[in-house]
Motif scaffolding. Structure first.
Motif, PDB file in Angstrom:
ATOM      1  N   UNK A 170     -13.301  12.266  33.276  1.00  0.00           N
ATOM      2  CA  UNK A 170     -12.669  11.049  32.785  1.00  0.00           C
ATOM      3  C   UNK A 170     -13.607   9.857  32.925  1.00  0.00           C
ATOM      4  N   UNK A 171     -13.538   8.956  31.947  1.00  0.00           N
ATOM      5  CA  UNK A 171     -14.352   7.748  31.947  1.00  0.00           C
ATOM      6  C   UNK A 171     -13.433   6.541  31.823  1.00  0.00           C
ATOM      7  N   UNK A 172     -13.397   5.740  32.870  1.00  0.00           N
ATOM      8  CA  UNK A 172     -12.655   4.487  32.843  1.00  0.00           C
ATOM      9  C   UNK A 172     -13.574   3.452  32.208  1.00  0.00           C
ATOM     10  N   UNK A 173     -13.030   2.683  31.265  1.00  0.00           N
ATOM     11  CA  UNK A 173     -13.842   1.718  30.535  1.00  0.00           C
ATOM     12  C   UNK A 173     -13.332   0.313  30.856  1.00  0.00           C
ATOM     13  N   UNK A 174     -14.263  -0.538  31.284  1.00  0.00           N
ATOM     14  CA  UNK A 174     -13.935  -1.868  31.771  1.00  0.00           C
ATOM     15  C   UNK A 174     -14.810  -2.907  31.060  1.00  0.00           C
ATOM     16  N   UNK A 175     -14.221  -4.056  30.733  1.00  0.00           N
ATOM     17  CA  UNK A 175     -14.995  -5.167  30.179  1.00  0.00           C
ATOM     18  C   UNK A 175     -15.920  -5.676  31.277  1.00  0.00           C
TER      19      UNK A 175
ATOM     20  N   UNK B  45     -15.306  11.031  38.336  1.00  0.00           N
ATOM     21  CA  UNK B  45     -14.887   9.967  37.417  1.00  0.00           C
ATOM     22  C   UNK B  45     -16.067   9.048  37.132  1.00  0.00           C
ATOM     23  N   UNK B  46     -16.177   8.651  35.870  1.00  0.00           N
ATOM     24  CA  UNK B  46     -17.205   7.699  35.455  1.00  0.00           C
ATOM     25  C   UNK B  46     -16.573   6.330  35.237  1.00  0.00           C
ATOM     26  N   UNK B  47     -17.347   5.289  35.480  1.00  0.00           N
ATOM     27  CA  UNK B  47     -16.936   3.927  35.171  1.00  0.00           C
ATOM     28  C   UNK B  47     -17.967   3.332  34.231  1.00  0.00           C
ATOM     29  N   UNK B  48     -17.520   3.016  33.014  1.00  0.00           N
ATOM     30  CA  UNK B  48     -18.388   2.357  32.046  1.00  0.00           C
ATOM     31  C   UNK B  48     -18.016   0.890  31.998  1.00  0.00           C
ATOM     32  N   UNK B  49     -18.998   0.030  32.168  1.00  0.00           N
ATOM     33  CA  UNK B  49     -18.798  -1.398  31.967  1.00  0.00           C
ATOM     34  C   UNK B  49     -19.431  -1.711  30.619  1.00  0.00           C
ATOM     35  N   UNK B  50     -18.615  -2.285  29.737  1.00  0.00           N
ATOM     36  CA  UNK B  50     -19.026  -2.475  28.348  1.00  0.00           C
ATOM     37  C   UNK B  50     -18.762  -3.903  27.895  1.00  0.00           C
ATOM     38  N   UNK B  51     -19.407  -4.263  26.810  1.00  0.00           N
ATOM     39  CA  UNK B  51     -19.047  -5.473  26.093  1.00  0.00           C
ATOM     40  C   UNK B  51     -18.268  -5.001  24.876  1.00  0.00           C
ATOM     41  N   UNK B  52     -16.960  -5.184  24.914  1.00  0.00           N
ATOM     42  CA  UNK B  52     -16.062  -4.705  23.865  1.00  0.00           C
ATOM     43  C   UNK B  52     -16.025  -5.703  22.716  1.00  0.00           C
ATOM     44  N   UNK B  53     -16.254  -5.218  21.501  1.00  0.00           N
ATOM     45  CA  UNK B  53     -16.132  -6.026  20.296  1.00  0.00           C
ATOM     46  C   UNK B  53     -14.820  -5.634  19.627  1.00  0.00           C
ATOM     47  N   UNK B  54     -13.868  -6.550  19.553  1.00  0.00           N
ATOM     48  CA  UNK B  54     -12.572  -6.244  18.951  1.00  0.00           C
ATOM     49  C   UNK B  54     -11.678  -5.474  19.901  1.00  0.00           C
ATOM     50  N   UNK B  55     -10.721  -4.779  19.330  1.00  0.00           N
ATOM     51  CA  UNK B  55      -9.729  -4.035  20.107  1.00  0.00           C
ATOM     52  C   UNK B  55     -10.328  -2.761  20.690  1.00  0.00           C
ATOM     53  N   UNK B  56      -9.927  -2.437  21.906  1.00  0.00           N
ATOM     54  CA  UNK B  56     -10.365  -1.184  22.520  1.00  0.00           C
ATOM     55  C   UNK B  56      -9.418  -0.040  22.175  1.00  0.00           C
ATOM     56  N   UNK B  57      -8.149  -0.358  21.974  1.00  0.00           N
ATOM     57  CA  UNK B  57      -7.138   0.681  21.743  1.00  0.00           C
ATOM     58  C   UNK B  57      -7.011   1.018  20.257  1.00  0.00           C
ATOM     59  N   UNK B  58      -6.742   2.282  19.981  1.00  0.00           N
ATOM     60  CA  UNK B  58      -6.573   2.714  18.588  1.00  0.00           C
ATOM     61  C   UNK B  58      -5.349   2.077  17.925  1.00  0.00           C
ATOM     62  N   UNK B  59      -4.446   1.486  18.731  1.00  0.00           N
ATOM     63  CA  UNK B  59      -3.259   0.815  18.179  1.00  0.00           C
ATOM     64  C   UNK B  59      -3.574  -0.597  17.696  1.00  0.00           C
ATOM     65  N   UNK B  60      -4.785  -1.080  18.026  1.00  0.00           N
ATOM     66  CA  UNK B  60      -5.165  -2.437  17.665  1.00  0.00           C
ATOM     67  C   UNK B  60      -5.008  -3.431  18.800  1.00  0.00           C
ATOM     68  N   UNK B  61      -4.469  -2.983  19.930  1.00  0.00           N
ATOM     69  CA  UNK B  61      -4.344  -3.852  21.103  1.00  0.00           C
ATOM     70  C   UNK B  61      -5.699  -4.018  21.775  1.00  0.00           C
ATOM     71  N   UNK B  62      -5.852  -5.132  22.465  1.00  0.00           N
ATOM     72  CA  UNK B  62      -7.106  -5.399  23.179  1.00  0.00           C
ATOM     73  C   UNK B  62      -7.425  -4.271  24.141  1.00  0.00           C
ATOM     74  N   UNK B  63      -6.431  -3.830  24.925  1.00  0.00           N
ATOM     75  CA  UNK B  63      -6.624  -2.709  25.842  1.00  0.00           C
ATOM     76  C   UNK B  63      -5.555  -1.659  25.569  1.00  0.00           C
ATOM     77  N   UNK B  64      -5.767  -0.486  26.101  1.00  0.00           N
ATOM     78  CA  UNK B  64      -4.771   0.580  25.975  1.00  0.00           C
ATOM     79  C   UNK B  64      -3.627   0.397  26.968  1.00  0.00           C
TER      80      UNK B  64
END
Length: 113
Positions: free
Chosen positions: A20-25, A85-104
Motif C-alpha cells: 500500500x502507498x499512502x499519498x500525501x500533499x 507501507x510506502x509514503x509518497x509526498x507529492x505535489x498534486x495538480x487538480x483532484x486526487x480522487x477519481x470522483x473529482x474530490x480533492x482527496x479520497x
C-alpha cells in the motif's frame, strides 16, 4: 531496469505482490489517497518522478494524471519501519480522487459516538 535489490529486499508485500502507498500533499500534509504498488510501479515512480500505481480493478499500471490531467509530481518516497507501507509526498495538480474530490477522504466523514 528493475527496482534496486536493496529496496526490493526491504519490502513486505501482500500475497499478490503489492504494497500500500499512502499519498500525501508534500507542503500541507493533507492525505490525498491510498493506492497500491508492486516493484515495477515503485521503480517507475522512483525513476520518473511521476506517481505510478498498480490498478487492482484494471490489472494494469496507471500513471496518475495521464488520462485526467490530475498529475502527481513526486517529491519523496519513504518506506515505513516495518517495510509494509510506502509514503509518497507529492505535489498534486487538480483532484486526487477519481470522483473529482480533492482527496479520497473528503466525502464520507464518520462520526465518533
Amino acid at each position: 531496469m528493475s527496482l534496486d535489490p536493496k529496496v526490493a529486499s526491504r519490502l513486505k508485500r501482500t500475497p499478490d505482490g503489492l504494497v500500500p502507498a499512502i499519498v500525501q500533499q508534500y507542503d500541507t500534509g493533507e492525505v490525498l489517497m491510498l493506492a497500491w504498488m508492486d516493484d515495477e510501479a515503485l521503480h517507475r515512480t522512483l525513476t520518473t518522478g511521476r506517481a505510478t500505481y498498480w490498478s487492482r480493478s484494471r490489472s494494469a499500471y496507471w500513471v496518475k494524471g495521464d488520462t485526467s490531467g490530475h498529475v502527481q509530481h513526486v517529491k519523496s518516497v519513504a518506506l515505513d519501519c516495518d517495510g509494509d507501507t510506502l509514503l509518497l509526498k507529492v505535489d498534486q495538480v487538480g483532484a486526487a480522487c477519481h470522483t473529482g474530490d480533492r482527496t479520497c477522504f473528503d466525502a464520507d466523514q464518520l462520526l465518533l459516538s
